[in-house]
Write a protein that holds these residues in place. Structure first.
Motif, PDB file in Angstrom:
ATOM      1  N   SER A 162    -101.751 -55.689  25.720  1.00  0.00           N
ATOM      2  CA  SER A 162    -102.607 -55.722  24.536  1.00  0.00           C
ATOM      3  C   SER A 162    -102.011 -54.798  23.481  1.00  0.00           C
ATOM      4  O   SER A 162    -101.532 -53.710  23.803  1.00  0.00           O
ATOM      5  CB  SER A 162    -104.024 -55.263  24.885  1.00  0.00           C
ATOM      6  OG  SER A 162    -104.562 -56.053  25.929  1.00  0.00           O
ATOM      7  N   ILE A 163    -102.037 -55.228  22.218  1.00  0.00           N
ATOM      8  CA  ILE A 163    -101.413 -54.445  21.148  1.00  0.00           C
ATOM      9  C   ILE A 163    -102.466 -54.032  20.123  1.00  0.00           C
ATOM     10  O   ILE A 163    -103.226 -54.868  19.628  1.00  0.00           O
ATOM     11  CB  ILE A 163    -100.300 -55.252  20.447  1.00  0.00           C
ATOM     12  CG1 ILE A 163     -99.169 -55.577  21.442  1.00  0.00           C
ATOM     13  CG2 ILE A 163     -99.740 -54.482  19.255  1.00  0.00           C
ATOM     14  CD1 ILE A 163     -98.074 -56.440  20.843  1.00  0.00           C
ATOM     15  N   LEU A 164    -102.509 -52.740  19.841  1.00  0.00           N
ATOM     16  CA  LEU A 164    -103.291 -52.213  18.722  1.00  0.00           C
ATOM     17  C   LEU A 164    -102.280 -51.846  17.643  1.00  0.00           C
ATOM     18  O   LEU A 164    -101.544 -50.866  17.780  1.00  0.00           O
ATOM     19  CB  LEU A 164    -104.103 -50.984  19.147  1.00  0.00           C
ATOM     20  CG  LEU A 164    -104.922 -50.305  18.034  1.00  0.00           C
ATOM     21  CD1 LEU A 164    -105.980 -51.250  17.487  1.00  0.00           C
ATOM     22  CD2 LEU A 164    -105.562 -49.017  18.535  1.00  0.00           C
ATOM     23  N   MET A 165    -102.217 -52.663  16.586  1.00  0.00           N
ATOM     24  CA  MET A 165    -101.215 -52.447  15.532  1.00  0.00           C
ATOM     25  C   MET A 165    -101.867 -51.825  14.306  1.00  0.00           C
ATOM     26  O   MET A 165    -102.903 -52.302  13.842  1.00  0.00           O
ATOM     27  CB  MET A 165    -100.532 -53.760  15.159  1.00  0.00           C
ATOM     28  CG  MET A 165     -99.558 -53.608  14.011  1.00  0.00           C
ATOM     29  SD  MET A 165     -98.448 -55.002  13.821  1.00  0.00           S
ATOM     30  CE  MET A 165     -97.160 -54.542  14.944  1.00  0.00           C
ATOM     31  N   ILE A 166    -101.245 -50.762  13.811  1.00  0.00           N
ATOM     32  CA  ILE A 166    -101.751 -50.041  12.645  1.00  0.00           C
ATOM     33  C   ILE A 166    -100.795 -50.295  11.492  1.00  0.00           C
ATOM     34  O   ILE A 166     -99.589 -50.051  11.611  1.00  0.00           O
ATOM     35  CB  ILE A 166    -101.854 -48.542  12.954  1.00  0.00           C
ATOM     36  CG1 ILE A 166    -102.925 -48.312  14.021  1.00  0.00           C
ATOM     37  CG2 ILE A 166    -102.156 -47.736  11.705  1.00  0.00           C
ATOM     38  CD1 ILE A 166    -102.863 -46.968  14.665  1.00  0.00           C
ATOM     39  N   THR A 167    -101.310 -50.812  10.387  1.00  0.00           N
ATOM     40  CA  THR A 167    -100.441 -51.147   9.258  1.00  0.00           C
ATOM     41  C   THR A 167    -101.236 -51.214   7.962  1.00  0.00           C
ATOM     42  O   THR A 167    -102.452 -51.399   7.985  1.00  0.00           O
ATOM     43  CB  THR A 167     -99.723 -52.496   9.504  1.00  0.00           C
ATOM     44  OG1 THR A 167     -98.830 -52.761   8.422  1.00  0.00           O
ATOM     45  CG2 THR A 167    -100.708 -53.641   9.618  1.00  0.00           C
ATOM     46  N   HIS A 168    -100.520 -51.037   6.827  1.00  0.00           N
ATOM     47  CA  HIS A 168    -101.142 -51.297   5.529  1.00  0.00           C
ATOM     48  C   HIS A 168    -100.560 -52.557   4.902  1.00  0.00           C
ATOM     49  O   HIS A 168    -100.926 -52.923   3.796  1.00  0.00           O
ATOM     50  CB  HIS A 168    -100.965 -50.101   4.586  1.00  0.00           C
ATOM     51  CG  HIS A 168     -99.530 -49.798   4.238  1.00  0.00           C
ATOM     52  ND1 HIS A 168     -98.843 -48.723   4.771  1.00  0.00           N
ATOM     53  CD2 HIS A 168     -98.652 -50.429   3.439  1.00  0.00           C
ATOM     54  CE1 HIS A 168     -97.618 -48.709   4.294  1.00  0.00           C
ATOM     55  NE2 HIS A 168     -97.474 -49.739   3.475  1.00  0.00           N
ATOM     56  N   ASP A 169     -99.666 -53.239   5.615  1.00  0.00           N
ATOM     57  CA  ASP A 169     -98.984 -54.436   5.109  1.00  0.00           C
ATOM     58  C   ASP A 169     -99.759 -55.672   5.548  1.00  0.00           C
ATOM     59  O   ASP A 169     -99.739 -56.046   6.725  1.00  0.00           O
ATOM     60  CB  ASP A 169     -97.552 -54.471   5.641  1.00  0.00           C
ATOM     61  CG  ASP A 169     -96.712 -55.570   4.992  1.00  0.00           C
ATOM     62  OD1 ASP A 169     -97.283 -56.623   4.635  1.00  0.00           O
ATOM     63  OD2 ASP A 169     -95.497 -55.373   4.855  1.00  0.00           O
ATOM     64  N   MET A 170    -100.446 -56.319   4.612  1.00  0.00           N
ATOM     65  CA  MET A 170    -101.283 -57.463   4.967  1.00  0.00           C
ATOM     66  C   MET A 170    -100.450 -58.676   5.372  1.00  0.00           C
ATOM     67  O   MET A 170    -100.939 -59.567   6.069  1.00  0.00           O
ATOM     68  CB  MET A 170    -102.213 -57.812   3.804  1.00  0.00           C
ATOM     69  CG  MET A 170    -103.189 -56.701   3.432  1.00  0.00           C
ATOM     70  SD  MET A 170    -104.215 -56.128   4.812  1.00  0.00           S
ATOM     71  CE  MET A 170    -105.385 -57.485   4.955  1.00  0.00           C
ATOM     72  N   GLY A 171     -99.169 -58.732   4.964  1.00  0.00           N
ATOM     73  CA  GLY A 171     -98.286 -59.785   5.444  1.00  0.00           C
ATOM     74  C   GLY A 171     -98.030 -59.640   6.931  1.00  0.00           C
ATOM     75  O   GLY A 171     -98.027 -60.625   7.679  1.00  0.00           O
ATOM     76  N   VAL A 172     -97.824 -58.399   7.388  1.00  0.00           N
ATOM     77  CA  VAL A 172     -97.643 -58.129   8.814  1.00  0.00           C
ATOM     78  C   VAL A 172     -98.926 -58.444   9.578  1.00  0.00           C
ATOM     79  O   VAL A 172     -98.895 -59.001  10.682  1.00  0.00           O
ATOM     80  CB  VAL A 172     -97.219 -56.657   9.030  1.00  0.00           C
ATOM     81  CG1 VAL A 172     -97.235 -56.296  10.511  1.00  0.00           C
ATOM     82  CG2 VAL A 172     -95.843 -56.414   8.443  1.00  0.00           C
ATOM     83  N   VAL A 173    -100.081 -58.104   9.004  1.00  0.00           N
ATOM     84  CA  VAL A 173    -101.365 -58.421   9.641  1.00  0.00           C
ATOM     85  C   VAL A 173    -101.494 -59.922   9.853  1.00  0.00           C
ATOM     86  O   VAL A 173    -101.866 -60.392  10.933  1.00  0.00           O
ATOM     87  CB  VAL A 173    -102.541 -57.891   8.783  1.00  0.00           C
ATOM     88  CG1 VAL A 173    -103.878 -58.380   9.337  1.00  0.00           C
ATOM     89  CG2 VAL A 173    -102.520 -56.366   8.729  1.00  0.00           C
ATOM     90  N   ALA A 174    -101.178 -60.705   8.811  1.00  0.00           N
ATOM     91  CA  ALA A 174    -101.286 -62.165   8.915  1.00  0.00           C
ATOM     92  C   ALA A 174    -100.378 -62.711  10.001  1.00  0.00           C
ATOM     93  O   ALA A 174    -100.744 -63.654  10.724  1.00  0.00           O
ATOM     94  CB  ALA A 174    -100.944 -62.805   7.572  1.00  0.00           C
ATOM     95  N   GLU A 175     -99.193 -62.120  10.145  1.00  0.00           N
ATOM     96  CA  GLU A 175     -98.219 -62.614  11.119  1.00  0.00           C
ATOM     97  C   GLU A 175     -98.589 -62.242  12.548  1.00  0.00           C
ATOM     98  O   GLU A 175     -98.357 -63.016  13.481  1.00  0.00           O
ATOM     99  CB  GLU A 175     -96.837 -62.061  10.786  1.00  0.00           C
ATOM    100  CG  GLU A 175     -95.737 -62.566  11.697  1.00  0.00           C
ATOM    101  CD  GLU A 175     -94.351 -62.205  11.205  1.00  0.00           C
ATOM    102  OE1 GLU A 175     -93.416 -62.348  11.997  1.00  0.00           O
ATOM    103  OE2 GLU A 175     -94.224 -61.780  10.045  1.00  0.00           O
TER     104      GLU A 175
END
Length: 557
Positions: free
Chosen positions: A215-228
């Motif tokens: 399971s991955i908990l990903m932290i980001t401010h890049d909404m392109g990365v979120v969508a992917e």
């Protein structure tokens, strides 16, 4: 009577988590009743701007909060049947790395520079995997192979500084997954990477998630990365989760104004198709500009480690920048784009005379000679640079007013009162109040510090600004505001920008003309519309295809 289907228990459950910071004025709440669940094999993205509480949440889960300044005041963090807020540090050390692993944003600061890659990988494997059939060295080599590292046996003998940024991040992923954790926390794992390397790392993480059922908990401010990447998304603002939902719901039906603001601020590749110039951001008509070249570069070559003298024999080092030529006029932006190591930043430093070069560089008609201080002094007034990291660009011991006034002092412009007035006017121009002059860089956010660097660059009223990855480290909404500010200043002052970036979407937003660099050469150059709508070089198309798009349906297709 139909039997109700029971949902499987989450692998990780965070419930009503609150964290307080100790300040001179007492305790301050920085995380307020944060709750979310992470299912087996799921990717949950925590998204939001800097200061929203994303990284504090991850550090609380890992038990890595600085106890002198931060404390969990209430709530639960459950990994299976264990509440991580109520176990000993010794027990947490067994869980940390074994059952929960973390990938940090900057791998170079996370890896030990005096230990080989193999020693660091085997150390983690020996610590957390007791009943191995194979040797730790064999498992380490297998993990490097799993993350698609070329020649894994040789990489085990190398040190972190001998690897590229993308390779170091692969080592961090291999180390994190080598102990088969249930949960992998990835804190901005691709922010410092080129768009093509970022695409490779994200693809790798998706493959490994399916292979290891992590399971991955990903932290980001890049909404392109979120969508992917995301199955589900939690939007954080000011220490709270303001909205949660599936990736499709968040992107197509956002309920909160803050979520809509984040999505609107994302630069989208192709959004300016059919236009020849960046969008106007002010209503005032631009002053007519004479089409005079501000910057003329001809046959520029830069070679690091050049051998001079008859004692320095051996092969001549290869040039880092080779035969680069272009012209930049007043009021125009040339976007210089490419991967790390392509020669972008070296070109930017060379045109300002910060490093030796061969060839010809002229700024406002004056030839640049890096070795001559007398010749370079007036050129320094005409050309300034904005660097990627605003905090490293400002002296922490000088207040903001002194930092902005320093170029005026060096060039002996005005008296003390006139400089104070000039500093106040510059702060107003970049959207800050004059009282900011009395404060120090650490008292400002990243976006505000970049505005201060822009004000400092404008102090001498230059004609040319070289912006080297000047918004790469900023949040998406802060980045949008800084880019709009730069476009506005260009209209008002007729500035010419050499805008260096690896982000194709940002280059499209800012540029009149685009030059694509690879291996020290410009492989394609032309008007913005020509390069983006009809790219001629395969490498340009490769860069454009690697840009993460804020459209989850594209990736689910």
């Amino acid at each position: 009577m139909t039997e109700q289907r029971q949902e499987p228990a989450p692998v990780l459950s965070v419930q009503r988590l609150s964290v307080d910071a100790r300040t001179p004025g007492g305790l301050k709440r920085i995380l307020d009743r944060v709750s979310f669940d992470l299912a087996a094999g799921e990717t949950l993205c925590l998204a939001g701007e800097s200061g929203s509480g994303k990284s504090v949440t991850s550090l609380a889960i890992m038990g890595l909060l600085q106890k002198a300044s931060l404390r969990i005041s209430s709530g639960e963090i459950r990994l299976g049947d264990k509440d991580l807020t109520r176990i000993s540090e010794r027990a947490m050390r067994r869980i940390r790395g074994g059952e929960i692993a973390m990938i940090f944003q900057e791998p170079m600061t996370s890896l030990n520079p005096v230990m080989t890659v193999g020693a660091q990988l085997t150390e983690a494997i020996r610590e957390h995997r007791d009943n191995l059939v194979e040797s730790p060295e064999t498992v380490a080599r297998q993990m490097l192979d799993a993350v698609h590292m070329t020649d894994p046996a040789r990489r085990l003998t190398q040190y972190p500084h001998e690897l590229s940024g993308g390779m170091r991040q692969r080592v961090m992923i291999a180390m994190a997954l080598s102990c088969r954790p249930k949960v992998l926390i990835a804190d901005e794992p691709t922010t410092a990477l080129d768009v093509t390397v970022q695409a490779q790392i994200l693809k790798l993480m998706r493959e490994l998630r399916h292979e290891f059922r992590t399971s991955i908990l990903m932290i980001t401010h890049d909404m392109g990365v979120v969508a992917e990447m995301a199955d589900r998304v939690a939007i954080m603002q000011s220490g709270q989760i303001v909205e949660q939902g599936t990736a499709l719901d968040i992107f197509e039906r956002p309920a909160e104004p803050y979520t809509r603001q984040l999505l609107v601020a994302v630069p989208r590749l192709g959004a300016l198709a059919g236009t020849d110039a960046p969008p106007r951001v002010t209503v005032a008509p631009a002053a007519p500009l004479a089409p005079i070249p501000v910057l003329e570069v001809a046959d520029l070559r830069v070679t690091y480690g050049r051998k001079t003298g008859w004692l320095n024999r051996g092969p001549r080092p290869e040039p880092t920048v080779k035969d680069v030529s272009f012209v930049l006029k007043a009021g125009e932006t040339l976007g210089l784009v490419g991967e790390s190591g392509s020669g972008k930043s070296t070109t930017g430093k060379a045109v300002l005379g910060l490093i030796p070069f061969d060839g010809s560089v002229r700024i406002s008609g004056q030839e640049v000679f890096p070795s001559s201080h007398a010749i370079m002094r007036p050129i320094r007034r005409a050309a300034q640079m904005i660097f990627q990291d605003p905090y490293a660009s400002l002296d922490p011991r000088m207040n903001v007013g002194a930092a902005i006034a320093e170029p005026l002092v060096i060039h002996d412009i005005g008296n003390a009162a006139e400089r104070r007035d000039r500093v106040a006017a510059l702060l107003n121009r970049v959207g800050l109040t004059p009282d900011a002059a009395e404060r120090y860089p650490h008292e400002f956010s990243g976006g505000q510090r970049q505005r201060i660097c822009i004000a400092r660059a404008l102090a001498l009223e230059p004609k040319l600004i070289v912006a080297d990855e000047s918004v790469a480290a900023l949040d998406v909404s802060v980045r949008a505001r800084v880019l709009d500010l730069m476009l506005e200043l260009q209209e008002q002052m007729g500035l010419a920008y050499l805008f260096i970036s690896h982000d194709m979407a940002v280059i499209e937003k800012m540029s009149h003309h685009v030059a694509v660099m690879r291996g020290g050469l410009i492989v394609e150059m032309g008007a913005r519309r020509q390069v983006f709508e009809n790219p001629q070089d395969d490498y340009t198309r490769h860069l454009m295809e690697a840009v993460p798009m804020p459209d989850p349906r594209r990736y689910r297709a």
